[in-house]
Design a protein around this motif. Structure first.
Motif, PDB file in Angstrom:
ATOM      1  N   PRO A  54     -16.825  22.678   2.251  1.00  0.00           N
ATOM      2  CA  PRO A  54     -15.377  22.888   2.316  1.00  0.00           C
ATOM      3  C   PRO A  54     -15.058  23.882   3.434  1.00  0.00           C
ATOM      4  O   PRO A  54     -15.828  24.828   3.651  1.00  0.00           O
ATOM      5  N   PRO A  55     -13.970  23.695   4.155  1.00  0.00           N
ATOM      6  CA  PRO A  55     -13.631  24.568   5.291  1.00  0.00           C
ATOM      7  C   PRO A  55     -13.651  26.057   4.967  1.00  0.00           C
ATOM      8  O   PRO A  55     -14.135  26.859   5.772  1.00  0.00           O
ATOM      9  N   HIS A  56     -13.133  26.446   3.801  1.00  0.00           N
ATOM     10  CA  HIS A  56     -13.081  27.870   3.480  1.00  0.00           C
ATOM     11  C   HIS A  56     -14.472  28.451   3.231  1.00  0.00           C
ATOM     12  O   HIS A  56     -14.664  29.664   3.324  1.00  0.00           O
ATOM     13  N   HIS A  94     -25.324   9.975   8.597  1.00  0.00           N
ATOM     14  CA  HIS A  94     -25.206  11.426   8.704  1.00  0.00           C
ATOM     15  C   HIS A  94     -25.131  12.024   7.301  1.00  0.00           C
ATOM     16  O   HIS A  94     -24.306  11.615   6.488  1.00  0.00           O
ATOM     17  N   ASP A  95     -25.988  12.987   7.011  1.00  0.00           N
ATOM     18  CA  ASP A  95     -25.988  13.580   5.668  1.00  0.00           C
ATOM     19  C   ASP A  95     -26.201  15.097   5.723  1.00  0.00           C
ATOM     20  O   ASP A  95     -27.144  15.624   5.147  1.00  0.00           O
ATOM     21  N   PRO A  96     -25.322  15.817   6.420  1.00  0.00           N
ATOM     22  CA  PRO A  96     -25.448  17.280   6.443  1.00  0.00           C
ATOM     23  C   PRO A  96     -25.215  17.862   5.065  1.00  0.00           C
ATOM     24  O   PRO A  96     -24.532  17.262   4.231  1.00  0.00           O
ATOM     25  N   MET A  97     -25.804  19.028   4.839  1.00  0.00           N
ATOM     26  CA  MET A  97     -25.659  19.685   3.536  1.00  0.00           C
ATOM     27  C   MET A  97     -25.380  21.169   3.722  1.00  0.00           C
ATOM     28  O   MET A  97     -25.940  21.813   4.600  1.00  0.00           O
ATOM     29  N   GLY A  98     -24.500  21.688   2.872  1.00  0.00           N
ATOM     30  CA  GLY A  98     -24.269  23.120   2.765  1.00  0.00           C
ATOM     31  C   GLY A  98     -24.813  23.558   1.419  1.00  0.00           C
ATOM     32  O   GLY A  98     -24.463  22.959   0.400  1.00  0.00           O
ATOM     33  N   MET A  99     -25.675  24.582   1.401  1.00  0.00           N
ATOM     34  CA  MET A  99     -26.335  24.916   0.141  1.00  0.00           C
ATOM     35  C   MET A  99     -26.531  26.410  -0.045  1.00  0.00           C
ATOM     36  O   MET A  99     -26.656  27.166   0.916  1.00  0.00           O
ATOM     37  N   TYR A 100     -26.554  26.800  -1.312  1.00  0.00           N
ATOM     38  CA  TYR A 100     -26.889  28.165  -1.671  1.00  0.00           C
ATOM     39  C   TYR A 100     -28.409  28.304  -1.770  1.00  0.00           C
ATOM     40  O   TYR A 100     -29.134  27.306  -1.792  1.00  0.00           O
ATOM     41  N   ALA A 101     -28.897  29.547  -1.838  1.00  0.00           N
ATOM     42  CA  ALA A 101     -30.331  29.813  -1.807  1.00  0.00           C
ATOM     43  C   ALA A 101     -31.097  29.094  -2.910  1.00  0.00           C
ATOM     44  O   ALA A 101     -32.220  28.625  -2.690  1.00  0.00           O
ATOM     45  N   ALA A 102     -30.506  28.971  -4.089  1.00  0.00           N
ATOM     46  CA  ALA A 102     -31.204  28.293  -5.195  1.00  0.00           C
ATOM     47  C   ALA A 102     -31.481  26.834  -4.854  1.00  0.00           C
ATOM     48  O   ALA A 102     -32.507  26.278  -5.242  1.00  0.00           O
ATOM     49  N   ALA A 125     -24.663  22.609  -4.079  1.00  0.00           N
ATOM     50  CA  ALA A 125     -24.809  22.072  -2.724  1.00  0.00           C
ATOM     51  C   ALA A 125     -23.628  21.153  -2.439  1.00  0.00           C
ATOM     52  O   ALA A 125     -23.120  20.478  -3.334  1.00  0.00           O
ATOM     53  N   TYR A 126     -23.198  21.142  -1.186  1.00  0.00           N
ATOM     54  CA  TYR A 126     -22.063  20.325  -0.768  1.00  0.00           C
ATOM     55  C   TYR A 126     -22.515  19.270   0.254  1.00  0.00           C
ATOM     56  O   TYR A 126     -23.271  19.573   1.172  1.00  0.00           O
ATOM     57  N   MET A 127     -22.024  18.047   0.092  1.00  0.00           N
ATOM     58  CA  MET A 127     -22.268  16.991   1.068  1.00  0.00           C
ATOM     59  C   MET A 127     -20.952  16.248   1.303  1.00  0.00           C
ATOM     60  O   MET A 127     -20.724  15.149   0.791  1.00  0.00           O
ATOM     61  N   GLU A 152     -23.819   7.053  -0.250  1.00  0.00           N
ATOM     62  CA  GLU A 152     -23.027   7.760  -1.246  1.00  0.00           C
ATOM     63  C   GLU A 152     -21.755   8.312  -0.620  1.00  0.00           C
ATOM     64  O   GLU A 152     -21.740   8.671   0.555  1.00  0.00           O
ATOM     65  N   PRO A 153     -20.694   8.420  -1.405  1.00  0.00           N
ATOM     66  CA  PRO A 153     -19.444   9.010  -0.906  1.00  0.00           C
ATOM     67  C   PRO A 153     -19.567  10.531  -0.862  1.00  0.00           C
ATOM     68  O   PRO A 153     -20.574  11.097  -1.308  1.00  0.00           O
ATOM     69  N   PRO A 154     -18.569  11.221  -0.332  1.00  0.00           N
ATOM     70  CA  PRO A 154     -18.584  12.690  -0.360  1.00  0.00           C
ATOM     71  C   PRO A 154     -18.826  13.187  -1.787  1.00  0.00           C
ATOM     72  O   PRO A 154     -18.286  12.627  -2.750  1.00  0.00           O
ATOM     73  N   HIS A 155     -19.641  14.227  -1.920  1.00  0.00           N
ATOM     74  CA  HIS A 155     -19.958  14.735  -3.248  1.00  0.00           C
ATOM     75  C   HIS A 155     -20.480  16.167  -3.193  1.00  0.00           C
ATOM     76  O   HIS A 155     -20.710  16.713  -2.126  1.00  0.00           O
ATOM     77  N   TRP A 156     -20.661  16.743  -4.375  1.00  0.00           N
ATOM     78  CA  TRP A 156     -21.329  18.031  -4.495  1.00  0.00           C
ATOM     79  C   TRP A 156     -22.294  17.930  -5.663  1.00  0.00           C
ATOM     80  O   TRP A 156     -22.236  16.980  -6.451  1.00  0.00           O
ATOM     81  N   MET A 157     -23.224  18.864  -5.747  1.00  0.00           N
ATOM     82  CA  MET A 157     -24.292  18.768  -6.735  1.00  0.00           C
ATOM     83  C   MET A 157     -24.567  20.106  -7.400  1.00  0.00           C
ATOM     84  O   MET A 157     -24.284  21.159  -6.826  1.00  0.00           O
ATOM     85  N   VAL A 158     -25.133  20.028  -8.598  1.00  0.00           N
ATOM     86  CA  VAL A 158     -25.637  21.211  -9.292  1.00  0.00           C
ATOM     87  C   VAL A 158     -27.124  20.988  -9.503  1.00  0.00           C
ATOM     88  O   VAL A 158     -27.530  20.094 -10.244  1.00  0.00           O
ATOM     89  N   MET A 159     -27.951  21.786  -8.813  1.00  0.00           N
ATOM     90  CA  MET A 159     -29.396  21.655  -8.915  1.00  0.00           C
ATOM     91  C   MET A 159     -29.906  22.540 -10.055  1.00  0.00           C
ATOM     92  O   MET A 159     -30.169  23.740  -9.880  1.00  0.00           O
ATOM     93  N   TRP A 160     -30.031  21.944 -11.209  1.00  0.00           N
ATOM     94  CA  TRP A 160     -30.464  22.634 -12.408  1.00  0.00           C
ATOM     95  C   TRP A 160     -30.867  21.557 -13.417  1.00  0.00           C
ATOM     96  O   TRP A 160     -30.315  20.453 -13.365  1.00  0.00           O
TER      97      TRP A 160
END
Length: 200
Positions: A54-56, A94-102, A125-127, A152-160
């Motif tokens: 997300p831009p912010h 194209h499948d860039p990802m924005g992710m936190y350390a976990a 994580a954001y895609m 896959e369409p735009p999405h976000w994930m919870v890795m847990w």
């Protein structure tokens, strides 16, 4: 430093996987070469990486791109705990990802064939540009052997750890937009087909 090294190992390993194109969304049948990686400018790689979040969030995110030698390089340190990378699976989209350390830890464990992920807290994580997964016999699978690539369409994930029986959630893409990917494995995680760019 440990997180930086882990992320470098994670994304560098994508160079031996099926290629992702750097222009357009047409599949490529061969692994990318250093020359092809260099062909995408630093500016374009940066824009592609940041388009995952997300831009912010993207405005304060860290950035890792491919250098002239074809290796990943950190060009901006994160101010909010999120790191953006140009590609995850290196598939024909194209499948860039924005992710936190976990998530960085989760993905590193997956790439290193660890018995289970070792992150001790959930990771987001954001895609925002979407991604791809493998399907075989109507099921989402972890390996590409004999499987087809599904965008896959735009999405976000919870890795847990998520369990379908306990959560009553489906295990495949569906109209609700939410499902558990890799159900039955230690790497099961929550997929949410919602465009991160519309999240506040």
């Amino acid at each position: 430093m440990v997180q930086h090294i882990a992320l470098t190992i994670l994304v560098a390993s994508t160079l031996i996987m099926p290629a992702i194109t750097t222009a357009g969304d047409k599949p490529s049948k061969k692994a990318p070469t250093v020359k092809e990686v260099k062909a995408m400018s630093e500016k374009d790689q940066t824009a592609l990486a940041l388009s995952a979040a997300p831009p912010h969030i993207a405005k304060e995110a860290g950035i890792m791109i491919y250098g002239a030698d074809g290796k990943l390089t950190e060009t901006k340190k994160s101010a909010n705990g999120v790191t953006c990378i140009k590609t995850v699976m290196n598939l024909p989209y194209h499948d860039p990802m924005g992710m936190y350390a976990a998530v960085q830890q989760w993905k590193t464990d997956l790439m290193n064939n660890a018995p289970k992920p070792t992150n001790t807290v959930p990771g987001i994580a954001y895609m925002a540009r979407g991604g791809s997964h493998f399907e075989k016999d109507g099921k989402v699978v972890m390996s590409g052997d004999g499987a087809k690539i599904v965008k896959e369409p735009p999405h976000w994930m919870v890795m847990w750890p998520f369990d379908a029986a306990a959560t009553k959630l489906p295990t495949a893409p569906n109209p609700s937009g939410v499902y558990i990917m890799f159900e039955g494995s230690p790497y099961a995680h929550l997929m949410v087909y919602q465009d991160p760019r519309k999240m506040k």
